[in-house]
Design a protein around this motif. Structure first.
Motif, mmCIF file in Angstrom:
data_model
loop_
_atom_site.group_PDB
_atom_site.id
_atom_site.type_symbol
_atom_site.label_atom_id
_atom_site.label_comp_id
_atom_site.label_asym_id
_atom_site.label_seq_id
_atom_site.Cartn_x
_atom_site.Cartn_y
_atom_site.Cartn_z
ATOM 1 N N SER A 1 11.370 4.007 6.169
ATOM 2 C CA SER A 1 10.263 4.504 5.723
ATOM 3 C C SER A 1 8.677 3.885 5.868
ATOM 4 O O SER A 1 7.847 4.572 6.477
ATOM 5 N N ILE A 2 8.906 2.635 5.605
ATOM 6 C CA ILE A 2 7.541 1.697 5.928
ATOM 7 C C ILE A 2 7.200 1.600 7.299
ATOM 8 O O ILE A 2 6.151 1.737 7.759
ATOM 9 N N GLN A 3 8.303 1.577 8.399
ATOM 10 C CA GLN A 3 8.207 1.355 9.643
ATOM 11 C C GLN A 3 7.624 2.697 10.089
ATOM 12 O O GLN A 3 6.948 2.615 11.146
ATOM 13 N N ILE A 4 8.152 3.819 9.613
ATOM 14 C CA ILE A 4 7.487 5.053 10.453
ATOM 15 C C ILE A 4 6.335 5.418 9.737
ATOM 16 O O ILE A 4 5.219 5.840 10.541
ATOM 17 N N ASN A 5 5.998 5.519 8.509
ATOM 18 C CA ASN A 5 4.615 5.946 8.087
ATOM 19 C C ASN A 5 3.620 4.812 8.137
ATOM 20 O O ASN A 5 2.293 4.954 8.196
ATOM 21 N N ARG A 6 3.955 3.485 8.283
ATOM 22 C CA ARG A 6 3.002 2.390 8.413
ATOM 23 C C ARG A 6 1.929 2.211 7.499
ATOM 24 O O ARG A 6 0.525 2.195 7.934
ATOM 25 N N PRO A 7 2.112 2.173 5.957
ATOM 26 C CA PRO A 7 1.147 2.035 5.157
ATOM 27 C C PRO A 7 0.327 0.620 5.136
ATOM 28 O O PRO A 7 -0.816 0.679 4.539
ATOM 29 N N TYR A 8 1.051 -0.199 5.781
ATOM 30 C CA TYR A 8 0.390 -1.374 6.010
ATOM 31 C C TYR A 8 1.168 -2.284 7.109
ATOM 32 O O TYR A 8 2.286 -1.740 7.580
ATOM 33 N N LYS A 9 0.553 -3.387 7.437
ATOM 34 C CA LYS A 9 0.948 -4.056 8.651
ATOM 35 C C LYS A 9 0.844 -5.568 8.470
ATOM 36 O O LYS A 9 0.102 -6.065 7.481
ATOM 37 N N VAL A 10 1.810 -6.469 9.277
ATOM 38 C CA VAL A 10 1.452 -7.906 9.164
ATOM 39 C C VAL A 10 -0.177 -8.152 9.208
ATOM 40 O O VAL A 10 -0.770 -7.910 10.219
ATOM 41 N N GLY A 11 -0.413 -9.000 8.414
ATOM 42 C CA GLY A 11 -2.054 -9.470 8.247
ATOM 43 C C GLY A 11 -2.874 -8.845 7.264
ATOM 44 O O GLY A 11 -3.890 -9.140 7.087
ATOM 45 N N ASP A 12 -2.239 -7.528 6.696
ATOM 46 C CA ASP A 12 -3.025 -6.733 5.610
ATOM 47 C C ASP A 12 -2.782 -7.475 4.360
ATOM 48 O O ASP A 12 -2.001 -8.146 3.959
ATOM 49 N N TRP A 13 -3.978 -7.411 3.457
ATOM 50 C CA TRP A 13 -3.883 -7.802 2.199
ATOM 51 C C TRP A 13 -3.779 -6.772 1.245
ATOM 52 O O TRP A 13 -4.390 -5.595 1.454
ATOM 53 N N GLN B 1 -2.899 -5.202 -2.803
ATOM 54 C CA GLN B 1 -2.626 -5.653 -4.040
ATOM 55 C C GLN B 1 -1.408 -4.917 -4.800
ATOM 56 O O GLN B 1 -1.481 -3.803 -4.765
ATOM 57 N N VAL B 2 -0.611 -5.671 -5.326
ATOM 58 C CA VAL B 2 0.636 -5.212 -5.829
ATOM 59 C C VAL B 2 0.536 -5.886 -7.131
ATOM 60 O O VAL B 2 0.882 -6.990 -7.604
ATOM 61 N N GLY B 3 0.522 -4.708 -8.213
ATOM 62 C CA GLY B 3 0.405 -5.072 -9.543
ATOM 63 C C GLY B 3 -0.907 -5.445 -9.930
ATOM 64 O O GLY B 3 -2.077 -5.213 -9.349
ATOM 65 N N GLU B 4 -0.866 -6.803 -10.384
ATOM 66 C CA GLU B 4 -2.015 -7.840 -10.476
ATOM 67 C C GLU B 4 -2.330 -8.776 -9.353
ATOM 68 O O GLU B 4 -3.107 -9.683 -9.662
ATOM 69 N N ARG B 5 -1.347 -8.597 -8.599
ATOM 70 C CA ARG B 5 -1.287 -10.065 -7.286
ATOM 71 C C ARG B 5 -2.140 -9.201 -6.240
ATOM 72 O O ARG B 5 -1.926 -8.134 -5.807
ATOM 73 N N PHE B 6 -2.750 -10.175 -5.580
ATOM 74 C CA PHE B 6 -3.188 -10.079 -4.215
ATOM 75 C C PHE B 6 -2.376 -10.850 -3.057
ATOM 76 O O PHE B 6 -2.546 -11.809 -3.472
ATOM 77 N N ALA B 7 -1.882 -10.269 -2.104
ATOM 78 C CA ALA B 7 -1.100 -10.991 -0.957
ATOM 79 C C ALA B 7 -1.320 -10.804 0.227
ATOM 80 O O ALA B 7 -1.582 -9.459 0.435
ATOM 81 N N GLU B 8 -1.042 -11.461 1.331
ATOM 82 C CA GLU B 8 -1.113 -10.817 2.533
ATOM 83 C C GLU B 8 0.324 -10.957 3.150
ATOM 84 O O GLU B 8 1.285 -11.565 2.752
ATOM 85 N N VAL B 9 0.339 -9.595 3.915
ATOM 86 C CA VAL B 9 1.592 -9.252 4.418
ATOM 87 C C VAL B 9 1.913 -10.315 5.883
ATOM 88 O O VAL B 9 1.201 -10.505 6.618
ATOM 89 N N MET B 10 3.172 -11.021 5.228
ATOM 90 C CA MET B 10 3.557 -12.124 6.366
ATOM 91 C C MET B 10 4.616 -11.571 7.381
ATOM 92 O O MET B 10 5.120 -11.886 8.283
ATOM 93 N N GLU B 11 5.531 -10.748 6.781
ATOM 94 C CA GLU B 11 6.746 -10.373 7.467
ATOM 95 C C GLU B 11 7.005 -8.820 6.890
ATOM 96 O O GLU B 11 7.204 -8.565 5.632
ATOM 97 N N ILE B 12 7.666 -7.978 7.800
ATOM 98 C CA ILE B 12 8.111 -6.411 7.121
ATOM 99 C C ILE B 12 9.602 -6.468 7.926
ATOM 100 O O ILE B 12 9.479 -6.414 9.300
ATOM 101 N N ASN B 13 10.546 -6.685 7.312
ATOM 102 C CA ASN B 13 11.916 -6.663 7.820
ATOM 103 C C ASN B 13 12.686 -5.375 7.290
ATOM 104 O O ASN B 13 12.175 -4.773 6.561
#
Length: 464
Positions: free
Chosen positions: A127-139, A141-153
């Motif tokens: 679903s993520i690969q088809i809809n592409r809500p985010y990609k590698v390099g995006d920042w 906010q997941v819950g209270e955390r902020f993080a950069e996308v490093m890999e989508i497998n």
């Protein structure tokens, strides 16, 4: 070494014939040739799906990369369906298939319970690969955390925080929760910082200082501009929120540090205090109160105003003591054109804009500065306001009301004559009669007419 499609198909056919030999299914050689041809033609179907569905439609037309794992799963399902059809209709092996399917159904149930999280992650990854809500390099906010996308497998999404902490979140959780993508559609996004200052500081002055501080911080974008909002009156401070825009979220710690540092120094320069979050006992020593300073300033202004020349110092002192000093913030309206009024105003500090309404538009006509006075016609005659006055900066104004003025006029009836003369002269100046080339006799007659009119209005308005 990567194995080709034909090699894997050969292995499938070999396994197929090994299976029918073990189950004792016999058939003429022509049927074997037909089954082999059907299984081999399945390769063409899989190749067409890869070419026109995955490559052309998804990757080229929709710009959506399809993972290799998904291609393999769909190809395997197609081969399995064709294999079951060949066994069922080509070899009439329904009895053997029922036993095989019954046994495999039990195994599938066991595997399904054991691997439900794994399969949910795989489906979420698709679903993520088809809809592409985010990609590698995006920042994100997941819950209270902020993080950069490093890999989508195919199973999970791997993130990295600013502290170099890696988070491995299953794709089914990423799909089922609300994810804020700070880099969509562009990297530019807003962040907010709250600051508390003491209650004694005027809000517009604080806002100006916070805007200057945040705008000059390194990493803060010039556009969109920094904005400051007053958001709360807390126990010990007035709370302000600074809204600024930044680019790549990787620099959030450095930019927040720069903004807060600039805020501290700017507030220090402006004499604005950030209070301690504690309750304090404040002991005030006797000092000349601010009210006395404002009254002294108003007294000086009124003494130079022609309207009050007929009043003694004691009467002006009484007028000032009974009048009220008000504070107006930048942009606030002091009086409105067309509104009823029975007071005049003395501008003690700041600046104000005078405007009139014409054809539905507001037209500025003058700027008032201390020590200007305005609204005297409403005070003395009860006329409606002839213009709108709005504060250009934070202003302090003293309002003199009708009751206070009426008391003074009753004590000094001779002031009525003086006031009527001044009002008549101002009206003639407004109408331009003094500038026109008219005879002295006509001017005197017109002035006498206006003076008598204003004298009558004054006596009527103040009930004298």
């Amino acid at each position: 070494m990567r194995l080709g499609l034909l090699f894997r198909l050969f292995c499938l056919i070999l396994a197929f014939y090994a299976a029918i030999s073990i189950y004792g299914v016999h058939a003429p050689w022509r049927r074997h040739v037909g089954a082999a041809a059907i299984l081999l033609s399945t390769a063409l179907v899989v190749a067409l799906v890869n070419r026109y569905v995955w490559d052309f439609y998804f990757e080229k037309k929709r710009q959506t990369p399809i993972p290799h794992f998904l291609r393999e799963v769909v190809g395997g399902i197609i081969f399995l369906i064709v294999l079951l059809l060949v066994l069922s209709y080509g070899y009439h092996a329904e009895a053997q298939l029922k036993g095989l399917l019954a046994g495999s159904g039990v195994v599938a149930i066991i595997l399904g319970f054991a691997g439900q999280n794994l399969f949910a992650g795989i489906i979420g990854g698709v679903s993520i690969q088809i809809n592409r809500p985010y990609k590698v390099g995006d920042w994100l906010q997941v819950g209270e955390r902020f993080a950069e996308v490093m890999e989508i497998n195919w199973r999970s999404t791997r993130l990295r925080t600013n502290d170099a902490i890696y988070l491995d979140i299953p794709n089914n959780e990423m799909v089922s929760h609300t994810i804020v993508n700070l880099h969509y559609p562009t990297e530019v996004h807003a962040m907010r910082i709250r600051v508390g200052v003491e209650y004694k500081n005027p809000p517009n002055r604080v806002k100006d200082a916070l805007v200057r501080a945040a705008s000059t911080a390194e990493g803060v974008l010039a556009e969109p501009k920094v904005r400051v909002f007053l958001v709360d009156f807390s126990d010990f401070a007035v709370m302000y929120e600074i809204k600024y825009y930044m680019g790549n979220h990787a620099r959030i710690n450095e930019i927040n540090d720069a903004v807060r540092t600039n805020v501290w120094y700017e507030l220090k320069r402006q004499g604005i205090t950030i209070p301690f979050p504690i309750r304090t006992l404040q002991v005030e020593r006797k000092t000349p109160p601010r009210v006395q300073e404002e009254q002294a300033e108003a007294r000086t202004i009124l003494r130079d105003e022609a309207l009050f020349e007929c009043l003694s110092d004691e009467q002006i002192d009484g007028l000032v003591r009974q009048s009220r000093v008000s504070h107006f913030g930048r942009g606030e309206r002091v009086i409105r054109e067309g509104a009823e009024g029975e007071s005049m105003f003395v501008l003690l500090s700041g600046a104000a804009e005078v405007s009139i309404s014409k054809n539905g538009a507001s037209i500025p006509v003058a700027t008032l500065k201390a020590p200007d006075c305005f609204g005297e016609m409403s005070l003395l005659t009860g006329e409606r306001r002839t213009a709108t006055v709005r504060a250009e900066t934070d202003c302090q104004v003293m309002e003199i009301g009708k009751p206070v003025m009426a008391e003074l006029l009753r004590a000094s009836p001779d002031c009525l004559e003086r006031l009527s003369e001044l009002l008549a002269k101002r009206k003639m100046e407004t109408e331009g009669l003094l500038k026109e080339a008219v005879s002295h006799t006509q001017t005197a007659r017109k002035e006498r007419e206006y003076r008598d009119t204003f004298l009558h209005r004054l006596r009527t308005f103040f009930e004298l």
